[in-house]
Every structure is written in C-alpha cells, then in structure tokens.
Design a protein around this motif. Structure first.
Motif, short mmCIF file in Angstrom:
data_model
loop_
_atom_site.label_atom_id
_atom_site.label_comp_id
_atom_site.label_asym_id
_atom_site.label_seq_id
_atom_site.Cartn_x
_atom_site.Cartn_y
_atom_site.Cartn_z
N ILE A 132 19.18 -80.37 -56.16
CA ILE A 132 17.88 -79.38 -54.74
C ILE A 132 18.89 -78.59 -54.32
O ILE A 132 19.60 -79.01 -53.23
N ASP A 174 15.67 -74.10 -53.06
CA ASP A 174 14.82 -74.80 -54.04
C ASP A 174 13.26 -75.78 -52.58
O ASP A 174 11.94 -74.96 -53.56
N ILE A 175 14.19 -76.06 -52.17
CA ILE A 175 12.98 -76.90 -50.80
C ILE A 175 11.79 -75.17 -50.04
O ILE A 175 11.36 -75.94 -49.91
N GLN A 205 11.08 -72.53 -51.40
CA GLN A 205 10.19 -72.20 -52.41
C GLN A 205 9.25 -72.57 -52.50
O GLN A 205 7.90 -72.90 -52.46
N SER A 206 9.56 -74.19 -52.31
CA SER A 206 8.48 -75.67 -52.66
C SER A 206 7.86 -75.58 -51.16
O SER A 206 6.15 -75.53 -51.78
N ASP A 240 5.24 -72.41 -51.99
CA ASP A 240 4.50 -72.58 -53.14
C ASP A 240 3.20 -73.96 -52.94
O ASP A 240 2.10 -73.82 -53.19
N ASN A 241 3.76 -75.02 -52.44
CA ASN A 241 2.88 -75.55 -52.33
C ASN A 241 1.80 -76.13 -51.34
O ASN A 241 1.25 -76.88 -50.36
N TRP A 246 13.68 -84.86 -51.44
CA TRP A 246 12.68 -83.98 -51.60
C TRP A 246 11.16 -84.32 -52.10
O TRP A 246 11.95 -84.46 -54.11
N VAL A 272 6.98 -83.44 -52.44
CA VAL A 272 5.84 -83.32 -51.96
C VAL A 272 5.14 -84.50 -51.90
O VAL A 272 4.76 -84.90 -53.15
N GLY A 296 5.85 -82.53 -46.88
CA GLY A 296 7.05 -82.67 -48.13
C GLY A 296 7.82 -83.86 -46.94
O GLY A 296 7.79 -83.60 -45.63
#
Length: 445
Positions: A5, A9-10, A12-13, A16-17, A78, A80, A92
């Motif tokens: 990861i 990526d983090i 974006q997460s 997104d979340n 990582w 969520v 997170g």
C-alpha cells in the motif's frame, strides 16, 4: 505476505471513505494497544513520519528527560475502521513502529524488537516465521451502569450449535467486522467454558500476525460493547471454568517451502523442526514468563482444564506443552499450547523465534514424544521421562526469565529490564493484596 500500500493509496482511501480522523496505533511492553489520534488535516505529517508523542508516560518506554518519540506508520496496516465518529465520519488506522527523534528504531518498542529478531532469522537463510494464533476470550454481561460482571450470556460448551443467544449473535458480528477490514476468518465457535469463544484467522508472517492479533482484540471489545457485553482476554476470568489460551502455531519457511516438513520423517517433521522444537522446550520456563505474563495466568496453568503444566511434546496427545497437529506440507507446524492472550504478541514471538533458532544452531534432538496423559503419570514416571513442570507462579517464571540470557537477549536490554521491573512490581502488589478468599478462610482464627 502483507500487501503493498502506497502513500497515494492511503490519500485516495481517506478521500473516498470520508476519513476524518487517523488513529496511529502502537503497543506498550504489557501488550496494551495505544494510539495517537489526529484529524485528517495532519495526513501529510502522518505519511512523512512527522507525528511525535511523549513516550515518558508509556509503560516501559523512556524516562521524562528523553521523552520525545516519533511514530513511523507501516502503510501495509492501513484500514478504515468499520465504525464512525459522532458526526458520521470514518476513522483510518495505521499500526506504527516507534522511533527516536534522530530516526533510529526505538529499542523499547516491542514491534521493532520483533523485526530485529526476524532479521536475525533471515541471516540464517530462512525467509519467514509463519504464525497462526488461536486467541480465546470470554463474553460477560454488563450491569445497569455499564460495568462488567461475572455473569455469562450463555451456558453452551465446546462447538455447541447455538444460533439465537447473545454470544452467537455477537460472535457472528465480530466475524463480519473482521472480514470487512481484510481478515480471512477460518473458523468461529463456542469454546469449553460458559461464555467462552474462539475465532481463528489465517496464518501469516510473524509481524503481520502480531499486528492482526492486536487489531483482533480491539474489534472483539468494540463489537461486544455494541451487544451490551464485555469481552475479556484475561487468562482465567471465571473460577472453576476453562481459561483463555492463545495457542501459537509456528513454522519456518525457506526458498518458498515449509522448512518444518519432511515427508520421510516421523510426524512429517524435518530435523529443522525438531531442532527448533528442542529450543522451545529448552527455554520453556523463561518463555512462560513472556507468554503468561500476569499473576492470573498461572490460575489457568493447572491440571484439569486442558492447559499444559509440563514441558513435553506429542503428536495427538493434547496434555503436553507442544503438539504436532496433523497437516499437509504447507501447514506442518508446532503448536505451543501454553501461552495466553494477555501476552504481548511481539515479545512472545521474539522469544519463541530466538529459542527455536538457538535450537537449530545447536542441532540437538528433543526428548521423546509423550504418548500418554502427562497429568495421570506419577511424579516418578515424569522424572524418569525427563518431564519438568512449567512455572507455577509469575514469581517463578520471572526467576526463570532472569536466569535465561538467551530469552533476555531476545527482548533486548531495554525491554528485558522493563519487563522484569514491571512483573516484579506486579508480583509485589499481588503478595500485599488480601482477598475475599483469605478473609472467608481466616477471619475466625
């Protein structure tokens, strides 16, 4: 192995979340999960290892005059979390290693220490130390004020098929929550004791599995609260009932293959596995201090409740300390049955790995396997077979730990010193406590 990861990526997460808070978790010497929580506005500082905290207030860390510590998040951890803050935003989570302000790994961090011992393993040509934990726990009822009680939500027993009681519903919820954050749950069932549960997740390398058991405990406790229950990993929470163990399944890998497997040897165990086993048995008494680190742990290690009491091993027999489960090549392993879930998983695995590697270096075969029930043997028979007892108290276990330089070195000077100090204080406090049992027994004298 842990998935890759990246920082992107983090990022974006988080977007997104709707992640509004970042929980940076680490573990103290007693195995307690700690955390620094920051708002998502601090994301870039988190990703660049720029979050500091005061380590002087954490058990076993540092003195006041050298208190500044820095958190280095492991991006592979990582997740969520499947619950929200009061405003509905997600949280997170990253598991971190602790470093000093000059960027060096802090020797008092149990996670850093396990990585150090794993590196020693790799210098011997092994690629992975794979671990499967089986951490048992009890579910207990809460009172009207939200405090724990010793009342259980069920009176089921081992593998009982219950579908509608509080425990079964909570257990299923725990499984679904774990799977939502990436766990591969292999089994979930009721255990022997009233209110006692077990949920098993897939084995992985030592560091990943230690991280996961810390996450597992957190999830179990949080989900239990939602069901108006209290989850405890205490070794022996209920008198006269089975205690909670954390069976530790171990194997070494080399060149992509299980180094513990040999189809031509008895039990399909390679000489490497047998040497490793001998190391575990040789250092068993000191390992017990690490794997059973509370006063209460030794109320589980008594005859009559399936927990081991003697240093021995076997194939199908479940009374010895180490068992060899029947398994195909990739799952060939040693199952150490003595540890309980109050153990700090990073320290426990460092101690076991160091002992096993020492056994491989010395290349000595273990004692003969036990084919009969150790508990039913006479003391003379056990002595004849070379079967010695595990420590019966935390005090005895710490004495064994202090006498075993290899296991002390497995923790490193800082952690070993802190561990001894913490456990000697715990024993001292226990010996000064007057219990209800003592009052009921002796008040009329």
């Amino acid at each position: 192995m842990a998935k890759t990861i990246t920082a992107d990526d983090i990022r974006q997460s988080v977007a997104d979340n709707d992640v509004r808070f970042l929980r940076l978790a680490f573990t103290d010497i007693n195995g307690t999960l700690k955390a620094v929580e920051v708002p998502n506005s601090q994301l870039e500082k988190v990703l660049s290892n720029d979050i500091r905290f005061d380590g002087s207030s954490i058990d076993g860390f540092v003195r006041l005059e050298e208190s500044d510590m820095v958190l280095y998040p492991d991006f592979s951890t990582w997740a969520v979390l499947p619950w929200t803050d009061r405003q509905g935003g997600k949280i997170g989570r990253l598991i971190c290693s602790v470093h000093t302000t000059d960027g060096k790994p802090f020797s008092g961090d149990p996670r850093n220490n396990l990585k150090r011992v794993v590196d020693q393993m790799r210098t011997m040509g092994f690629s992975d130390f794979d671990i499967g934990f089986e951490a048992e726990f009890h579910l207990l009822k809460l009172d009207e004020r939200g405090n724990w009680t010793t009342q259980v939500p069920d009176h089921a027993s081992y593998f009982d098929m219950t579908s509608n009681d509080e425990s079964a519903s909570c257990r299923r919820d725990i499984v679904e929550t774990l799977e939502s954050i990436g766990f591969e749950v292999e089994a979930a069932h009721h255990e022997v004791g009233d209110g006692q549960q077990e949920i098993d997740f897939r084995f992985d390398d030592a560091l990943t599995t230690a991280d996961r058991v810390q996450t597992f405990k957190m999830v179990v406790r949080e989900v239990a609260k939602k069901h108006n229950l209290f989850a405890t990993f205490m070794a022996k929470p209920l008198q006269g009932q089975a205690g909670n163990g954390m069976h530790t399944n171990m194997s070494l890998f080399k060149d992509g293959k299980n180094a513990f497997y040999d189809k031509n040897n008895k039990f399909h165990l390679s000489n490497t596995a047998l040497y490793f086993l001998n190391g575990i048995l040789t250092h068993a008494r000191a390992i017990t201090a690490v794997g059973n680190p509370t006063v209460n742990s030794y109320k589980r290690l008594i005859p009559g409740f399936e927990a081991p009491v003697y240093i021995s091993w076997a194939s199908k027999n479940r009374s010895p300390m180490v068992r060899i489960p029947s398994a195909e090549e990739i799952n060939t392993r040693l199952e150490m049955r003595s540890a309980d879930p109050t153990a700090n998983p990073y320290l426990l695995l460092a101690a076991c790995l160091a002992a096993g590697l020492d056994g491989i270096k010395k290349a000595e075969m273990p004692m003969a396997p036990i084919t009969s029930n150790v508990f039913e043997m006479s003391e003379e028979k056990r002595e004849e077979l070379g079967i010695k007892p595990l420590p019966a108290t935390l005090h005895s276990a710490i004495k064994a730990f202090k006498a075993d330089k290899l296991i002390q070195d497995a923790l490193g000077e800082h952690l070993a010193h802190s561990f001894i100090s913490s456990k000697e204080l715990e024993w001292s406090q226990y010996t000064q406590t007057v219990s209800d049992w003592e009052r009921n027994k002796y008040m009329g004298y």
